[in-house]
Scaffold this active site. Structure first.
Site, mmCIF file in Angstrom:
data_model
loop_
_atom_site.group_PDB
_atom_site.id
_atom_site.type_symbol
_atom_site.label_atom_id
_atom_site.label_comp_id
_atom_site.label_asym_id
_atom_site.label_seq_id
_atom_site.Cartn_x
_atom_site.Cartn_y
_atom_site.Cartn_z
ATOM 1 N N GLU A 8 0.798 -1.227 0.000
ATOM 2 C CA GLU A 8 0.000 0.000 0.000
ATOM 3 C C GLU A 8 0.832 1.279 0.000
ATOM 4 O OE1 GLU A 8 -3.439 0.312 2.557
ATOM 5 O OE2 GLU A 8 -3.595 -1.862 2.662
ATOM 6 N N ASP A 81 -2.286 -4.303 3.489
ATOM 7 C CA ASP A 81 -2.321 -4.403 4.952
ATOM 8 C C ASP A 81 -3.170 -5.577 5.451
ATOM 9 O OD1 ASP A 81 -0.672 -2.257 5.150
ATOM 10 O OD2 ASP A 81 -2.203 -0.821 5.741
ATOM 11 N N ASP A 83 -5.738 -6.313 7.240
ATOM 12 C CA ASP A 83 -7.037 -6.054 7.852
ATOM 13 C C ASP A 83 -8.103 -6.046 6.756
ATOM 14 O OD1 ASP A 83 -6.542 -3.678 6.526
ATOM 15 O OD2 ASP A 83 -6.251 -2.484 8.328
ATOM 16 N N GLU A 85 -9.701 -3.587 5.265
ATOM 17 C CA GLU A 85 -9.426 -2.640 4.190
ATOM 18 C C GLU A 85 -8.347 -3.186 3.264
ATOM 19 O OE1 GLU A 85 -10.879 0.350 3.320
ATOM 20 O OE2 GLU A 85 -12.372 -0.157 4.821
ATOM 21 N N TYR A 299 1.819 -4.508 13.287
ATOM 22 C CA TYR A 299 0.737 -3.744 12.670
ATOM 23 C C TYR A 299 -0.068 -2.996 13.725
ATOM 24 C CZ TYR A 299 -2.904 -2.543 9.326
ATOM 25 O OH TYR A 299 -3.779 -1.858 8.515
ATOM 26 N N ARG A 301 -3.084 -1.386 13.650
ATOM 27 C CA ARG A 301 -4.559 -1.343 13.703
ATOM 28 C C ARG A 301 -5.060 -2.719 14.118
ATOM 29 N NH1 ARG A 301 -3.534 1.678 8.945
ATOM 30 N NH2 ARG A 301 -3.873 3.901 9.297
ATOM 31 N N HIS A 345 -4.223 -10.778 13.752
ATOM 32 C CA HIS A 345 -2.836 -10.475 14.069
ATOM 33 C C HIS A 345 -2.711 -10.094 15.528
ATOM 34 C CE1 HIS A 345 -4.559 -6.588 12.815
ATOM 35 N NE2 HIS A 345 -4.809 -7.181 11.686
#
Length: 700
Positions: A8, A81, A83, A85, A299, A301, A345
């Protein structure tokens, strides 16, 4: 073989490229490449809520180049990423690039280290379509609600407003709290506070009146307080009870996204956006000297409290080497995550626990260091032994009145040698260690006072406490907290006073309208249930189209009813009067909001239609003509500064003026990037100086 890896961000692409080496081309998508176009609804409601995605404007050429690279590569890895999104971005990329959705080409990196990247590349899988659909459901519902509801409240209140599935609930929490504060009626109460010594010791300790004859006393006014003080004149204070005990204080878990934001706000006075910016940089990778370019944290988030066995072992080794084996608990401590979280995660932790903050401090920005130290300290402390405290409670009796004194001493500091939560550091005098006492000891009174108090209203929300409230109520998710608070601030629904959020008249009017006409939209429990149902899509337990249909039907009916019943109705806000006098009719002009933001208008409309731009005067003077430097706005809302004598003077700059003047020529200094003050008279003067460090305010 040539392999294309799509991530990203450019920073992550550069670092991952360094780990993968030859044969790999790593490119950044710069976030989403395809989305629902903003110019229209982009959801076909009649066709089972089919989304109509399009390449994001400005990324058309990038997508073309990416297709060429994908066609030329022997294999394409989607490494966005880890997640929802990120999963959705991979799915959009796969769709645009014509990749097989069943192909094992999706890789994720929980940490951007050599081992983390190697581990991720060794475990490719197919795109998780349930994860993708969970993101699609959120995106489509947010679009439907925002696209349908925002015009309604804009028509009824003023142009340019917005409402949303989560932001409107957050705003209601702030407004409801303000209403509680207004409705609050303070009640008077008194306390009797004394200070003693236990001869021959000289140490003074505090005690507070509990009651009389083993019953608690509530002192409501000064007369009652004075009566008790009178009863205690010349009294003998005797220790009638000594109770000793012990308690164990356990460390807090490693950070999740919300707890990191909360603690950074309390401890560092960082706003959430500032915290997440530094965390993002630490995750994507920094040049750490001999360590090379490496991601220093996992990570950022996440709402999981899980940590890997390898990280635990490395953290334990550091604790043993640095503090000794007694600082490691005999039984490893495992933290339990909430039942509704996504455990894909880990918690936020240092990717290499052996790398201390001091080791990498020379290579980090101030913000990066502060956030890394916070994460590192919290993680290491979470693995450490509990703090053991010896407690003591003393009962003191005088003329039938009973005073209590409590205190503790630390028997073993445990994890507190390294870290304690901000709230744990604020101790009252009554928690201080007490001198040695036994039953029957006669104490010497040093002072005794009656103190007046008033009950306090509930505290206003801060960014940290609002984030905590949203999380506790199951509203929003880690990736959305920053956006939620930013939106209600940017829409001027709330304003900051210090750290506190205060609703504006506009915010209260919006909330009142939604509570009356669209109660589900601002219902905390309803929004939480919706969030829980959306989570069920992740595991394939719910069909995402069915979920959208259910909630859209419950949304559409009250909205259409509200539109019909409020046809022609306009809610008025109080108009803000200024000291600017209308040169045409002499009235004080008022602030209005139009298509391009705020402007000044004459309140005498329609008799007087005079308007003018709203400008903010600064303390600086124009370096060319000596006129006032004023702040102006572009149509996109970006600030710039110019001379008030325009068009006779064309001075303009993007650099903000300061209150300081040049010591050489006396002209106003301006601030440019790099925190440097400079004199704009570059030909005749050219003076520059670094911006001095200032004490942090509560907003910073």
């Amino acid at each position: 073989m040539s392999k294309l890896v799509i991530v990203e961000s450019p920073a992550k692409a550069k670092n991952i490229k360094g780990y993968l080496g030859r044969g790999y081309d790593v490119v950044a998508s710069m976030g989403h490449v395809r989305d629902l176009p903003a110019a229209r609804l982009s959801v076909d409601i009649k066709n089972d809520f089919e989304p109509k995605y399009a390449v994001i404007k400005g990324k058309e050429n990038f997508v073309k180049d990416l297709k060429k690279k994908a066609d030329a590569a022997d294999y394409v890895y989607l490494a966005t990423d880890p997640d929802r999104e990120g999963e959705a971005i991979s799915w959009h990329l796969a769709t645009l690039l014509g990749l097989d959705m069943n192909e094992q080409n999706r890789v994720t990196f929980n940490e951007i280290t050599k081992n983390g990247v190697k581990h991720g590349m060794s475990q490719p899988r197919a795109i998780d379509i349930d994860f993708v659909n969970a993101q699609q459901a959120r995106r489509i519902l947010d679009r439907l609600i925002g696209y349908k509801l925002s015009p309604f409240i804009s028509q009824k209140i003023r142009r340019g407003l917005s409402a949303g599935r989560v932001q409107s609930v957050a705003l209601r929490l702030v407004v409801d709290r303000e209403e509680e504060i207004r409705a609050f009626k303070a009640e008077e109460y008194w306390s009797i506070d004394a200070k003693f010594t236990n001869p021959p010791e000289r140490k003074v300790f505090a005690a507070a009146l509990y009651g009389k004859d083993n019953e608690k006393i509530k002192i409501e006014n000064k007369a009652q307080s004075d009566k008790i003080l009178s009863d205690l004149e010349n009294a003998e204070y005797i220790v009638t009870g000594v109770k000793k005990g012990s308690r164990k204080k356990n460390p807090t878990p490693p950070f999740t996204t919300s707890t990191l934001q909360q603690e950074a706000s309390r401890r560092l006075s960082f706003q959430a956006r500032r915290t997440m910016k530094a965390a993002q940089e630490l995750y994507e990778g920094v040049d750490a000297g001999e360590l090379g370019t490496v991601g220093l944290i996992t990570y950022m988030r996440t709402d999981s409290l899980r940590i890997s066995d390898d990280a635990r072992a490395e953290g334990n080794a550091y604790i043993t080497e640095t503090y000794g084996e007694k600082y490691l608990p005999k039984k490893p401590r495992y933290y339990k995550s909430k039942s509704n979280i996504q455990d894909g995660h880990e918690a936020i932790r240092p990717s290499m626990p052996k790398v201390t903050p001091e080791q990498v401090k020379p290579y980090l920005t101030t913000d990066q260091f502060k956030i890394y130290k916070l994460i590192w300290d919290r993680f290491i402390a979470s693995l450490m032994e509990a703090c053991l405290q010896e407690t003591m409670k003393i009962e003191i009796t005088a003329n039938g009145y009973v005073f209590n004194a409590t205190g503790y001493t630390v028997k073993f500091d445990g994890f507190t040698v390294l870290y304690e939560e901000k709230g744990d550091e604020e101790k009252s005098d009554s928690a201080a260690p007490l001198p040695v006492m036994q039953e029957g000891d006669v104490l010497k009174l040093k002072s005794i006072l009656g103190n007046q108090h008033f009950t306090q209203p509930p505290a206003r929300y801060t960014e940290a406490s609002l984030t905590k409230a949203l999380e506790e109520n199951g509203v929003g998710r880690p990736s959305t907290y920053v956006t939620i608070t930013s939106t209600i601030l940017n829409r001027e629904y709330v304003k900051r006073e210090g750290k506190q959020f205060v609703p504006t008249e506009l915010g209260e009017t919006v909330t009142k309208l939604l509570k009356e006409r669209m109660p589900n939209i601002v219902n905390v429990k309803y929004t939480s249930k919706m969030e829980t149902d959306l989570d069920k899509i992740d595991s394939g337990d719910k069909d995402y189209k069915e979920m959208i249909r259910l909630y859209y039907d419950e949304f559409e009916e009250p909205l259409e009813k509200a539109k019909a019943e409020m046809q022609g109705v306009k809610l008025k806000l109080k108009e803000e009067e200024t000291d600017v006098v209308c040169e045409k009719c002499g009235r004080n002009m008022i602030i209005k909001v139009g298509r391009f933001g705020k402007f000044l208008a004459c309140p005498g409309y329609p008799d007087c239609k005079n308007t003018k731009p709203l400008v903010y005067k600064t303390s600086a003077k124009c370096p060319e003509c000596g006129g006032d430097v004023i702040e102006k706005k572009t149509k996109k809302g970006t600030s710039f500064f110019g001379c008030s004598n325009y068009p006779n003077c064309n001075f303009m700059t993007w650099d903000a003026p300061s209150e300081e003047v040049c010591p050489k020529c006396g002209k106003s200094l301006f601030k440019r990037r790099g925190n440097v003050l400079y004199c704009p008279d570059t030909e005749g003067c050219g003076f520059t100086k670094p911006v001095p460090r200032k004490k942090k305010t509560e907003e910073e």
